[in-house]
Write an enzyme that holds these catalytic residues in place. Structure first.
Site, PDB file in Angstrom:
ATOM      1  N   LYS A  79       0.852  -1.201   0.000  1.00  0.00           N
ATOM      2  CA  LYS A  79       0.000   0.000   0.000  1.00  0.00           C
ATOM      3  C   LYS A  79       0.881   1.243   0.000  1.00  0.00           C
ATOM      4  O   LYS A  79       1.889   1.294   0.729  1.00  0.00           O
ATOM      5  CB  LYS A  79      -0.883  -0.026   1.248  1.00  0.00           C
ATOM      6  CG  LYS A  79      -1.914   1.088   1.332  1.00  0.00           C
ATOM      7  CD  LYS A  79      -2.754   0.938   2.611  1.00  0.00           C
ATOM      8  CE  LYS A  79      -3.942   1.885   2.612  1.00  0.00           C
ATOM      9  NZ  LYS A  79      -4.796   1.727   3.802  1.00  0.00           N
ATOM     10  N   SER A 154      -9.883   1.451   2.520  1.00  0.00           N
ATOM     11  CA  SER A 154      -9.009   2.280   1.708  1.00  0.00           C
ATOM     12  C   SER A 154      -7.924   1.490   0.991  1.00  0.00           C
ATOM     13  O   SER A 154      -7.415   1.938  -0.029  1.00  0.00           O
ATOM     14  CB  SER A 154      -8.353   3.351   2.574  1.00  0.00           C
ATOM     15  OG  SER A 154      -7.435   2.763   3.479  1.00  0.00           O
ATOM     16  N   SER A 178     -10.158  -0.790   6.637  1.00  0.00           N
ATOM     17  CA  SER A 178      -9.458  -0.586   5.363  1.00  0.00           C
ATOM     18  C   SER A 178      -8.746  -1.814   4.812  1.00  0.00           C
ATOM     19  O   SER A 178      -8.308  -1.809   3.665  1.00  0.00           O
ATOM     20  CB  SER A 178      -8.470   0.572   5.475  1.00  0.00           C
ATOM     21  OG  SER A 178      -9.177   1.789   5.428  1.00  0.00           O
TER      22      SER A 178
END
Lengths: 471, 100
Positions: A79, A154, A178
């Site tokens: 990420k 997310s 997330s």
């Protein structure tokens, strides 16, 4: 079967038996990413040179040593809120468009030590603020199961990369769902560890009392391997716990599974409810005891979470001021450098959350918002403590619905916040939870959430592994 | 609904420059979300003086440890990398506009 179908365990075996090399596997992934990622949009950056270098180094070790770590030569994605030294780290924000990570996050140091191969940095909602990756300043990650739908957020790029076979595994972060939400939407396994189980040094901070790094993988077993590799105490993170994960064997027979009635109330898609009920039935058939429980303060979870999160975020994001890194706007004086840099550099969701947090912490409103939220947070935590006196794990949905359409909730921030209803209380209590693919509605994956008590990842993972075999 | 003045006051505290359009949208969005937050008024917490304030470290059982006040050895490239990240620098220093 192609190389990109293999799990971590299968790759490890293959490397041992010299069936293929890490370079071959890495090249297969890079080619697949080139072919498929323009449609999916999982990656913000593909680190081809780094990946091939790491694969070559791994191959040398594999060729000469009999035993090597499980992640040796295994390609993964990261990420973009997590720092990989020398690589761009934008957190999907324009304010960090040209920011290069000055050091490795502790989780990256640990992956590199094991010999993992980093394919690239994945898309997210700007600064991890969102449930769909639609808040990314760069692109929307599409759901590999239906390109008209979101991947979730997310950590949507991470989930999509594993789901689309563009990485064997991925690291994401979970502040209010997330990891679990995109894992549920994309049909992969995602683990949110206990607060403090994994070092956060080198993760861009969103809300410091909630953030936690965790893995995405194809299987529960793979998730466990990654969690083992990245967890443990770290001097660079004062909130990291002295914790050593120990695998344990658990039998479903006699296992007490709690079903919180509040999670099956109004707002839950009946089709999702059916899938979750089906998993409970399966567990019951295998001998588990299904125990109805109550988490009465669930109704306050989203409000408590968003007050806490925005307050902490408004403070954490103060560091993006045009001085130390990233974008900077020319202005007459220092104060204007701050306001103009932030006004131009942040997207609308970070701005909204900074404003909400500043409001909640401001004189005259602090008691009604921030302080009250911390008191209610304690009640939510106590709900779970009481529940875990009666049960081993809790089963619930991850999200009220399958992946929604791109654009469907983009203009209504409150509707987007409510997607987090079943995930945020886990972060407020600091406990671990996993999202396990449990079924599909019209081709769209649905995740089962298995929640455990503090530092009982062993139970969560063992139960998930048993359920995985039955679903 | 939040007034324009209230929004601009909060924006000033948050060091954010907002456009006219953003200010207007912020009035609408913040009001809706703060309205939702009011749900917490219903939550029954023990009397304020006795109400426990949530402490995540205590909840999870992490001991607060202050590290020894000693410089940790770092590779020389780290300091260079950190200074290199700054938009404005001079002779290995981060440059900032005068404050006074």
């Amino acid at each position: 079967m192609s190389l990109i179908d293999l799990t971590i365990t299968e790759l490890h075996e293959g490397f041992k038996k010299k069936q293929f090399t890490s370079t071959e596997v890495t090249k297969a992934y890079l080619e697949h990413i080139k072919a498929i990622d323009p449609k999916i949009g999982a990656y913000l950056l593909v680190t081809e040179e780094l990946a091939l270098g790491q694969a070559e180094a791994a191959d040398k070790i594999i060729a000469t040593q009999e035993n090597f770590p499980m992640l040796m030569g295994v390609p993964c994605s990261i990420k973009d809120a997590i720092l990989v030294e020398g690589q761009k780290a934008t957190s999907a924000s324009k304010i960090l468009e040209n920011y290069f990570a000055p050091y490795d996050a502790t989780v990256i140091t640990k992956l590199k030590k094991q010999g993992a191969v980093i394919l690239g940095k994945t898309n997210l909602d700007e600064f991890a603020m969102g449930a769909s990756t639609e808040n990314s300043a760069y692109k929307v990650s599409k759901n590999p199961h239906d390109l008209t739908r979101v991947a979730g957020g997310s950590s949507g790029g991470s989930a999509a990369s594993v789901s689309a076979k563009s990485a064997v595994f991925s690291l994401g972060s979970d502040t209010g769902g997330s990891i679990r939400l995109p894992a549920s939407f994309c049909g992969v396994v995602g683990l949110k560890p206990t607060y403090g189980a994994v070092s956060r040094s080198g993760l861009m901070a969103l809300a410091s009392s909630l953030d936690q790094i965790g893995p995405f993988a194809k299987t529960v077993e793979d998730c466990k391997i990654i969690f083992q590799a990245i967890s443990g105490n770290d001097a660079l993170d004062a909130t990291s716990a002295d914790y050593n994960f120990k695998d344990s064997v658990i039998n479903l027979k006699g296992l007490k599974i709690g079903i919180p009635k509040e999670y099956f109330a109004k707002g839950l898609d009946p089709e999702v409810e059916k899938i979750i009920n089906h998993t409970t039935e399966k567990a019951k058939e295998a001998g588990a005891k299904i125990i109805p429980i109550s988490l009465p303060n669930l109704q306050y979870a989203v409000a408590t979470y968003y007050i806490t999160l925005t307050s902490e975020a408004s403070s954490n994001l103060a560091r993006y001021d045009g001085i130390k890194y990233g974008f900077s706007k020319e202005a007459e004086n220092l104060s204007q450098v701050y306001t103009k840099t932030r006004g131009e550099g942040f997207g609308s969701e970070p701005k909204r959350r900074i404003m909400l947090g500043t409001y909640s912490l401001s004189s005259g409103y602090y008691d009604a918002y921030y302080k009250k939220a911390q008191q209610v947070r304690e009640l939510i935590k106590q709900d779970f403590s009481k529940a875990f006196k009666k049960v081993d794990v809790i089963f619930s949905p991850v999200a009220p619905s399958p992946a929604f359409k791109v654009g469907e909730k983009a203009s209504d921030p409150l509707a987007m916040y409510l997607v987090d209803i079943y995930t945020v209380s886990v972060n407020l209590a600091g406990i671990p939870a996993i999202s396990l693919p449990a079924g599909k509605i019209g081709g769209l994956p649905i995740g089962l959430q298995i929640i455990g008590n503090h530092f009982e990842e062993n139970k969560v993972l063992a139960v998930a592994e048993l359920m995985e075999k039955m679903l | 609904m939040l007034s324009k003045e209230e929004v601009l006051h909060i924006a000033k505290l948050a060091r954010l420059e907002l456009t006219e359009d953003e200010t207007h949208k912020m009035q609408k969005d913040l009001s809706a979300i703060l309205g939702y937050f009011d749900l917490l008024k219903k939550a029954k917490v023990p009397k304020v003086s006795k109400a426990k304030h949530s402490n995540i470290l205590k909840n999870v059982g992490i001991k607060k440890v202050t590290r020894v006040d000693k410089a940790m050895p770092q590779v020389a490239s780290l300091a260079n990398n950190l200074v290199a990240s700054a938009p404005d620098k001079q002779d290995n220093y981060v440059k900032v506009k005068s404050i006074l």
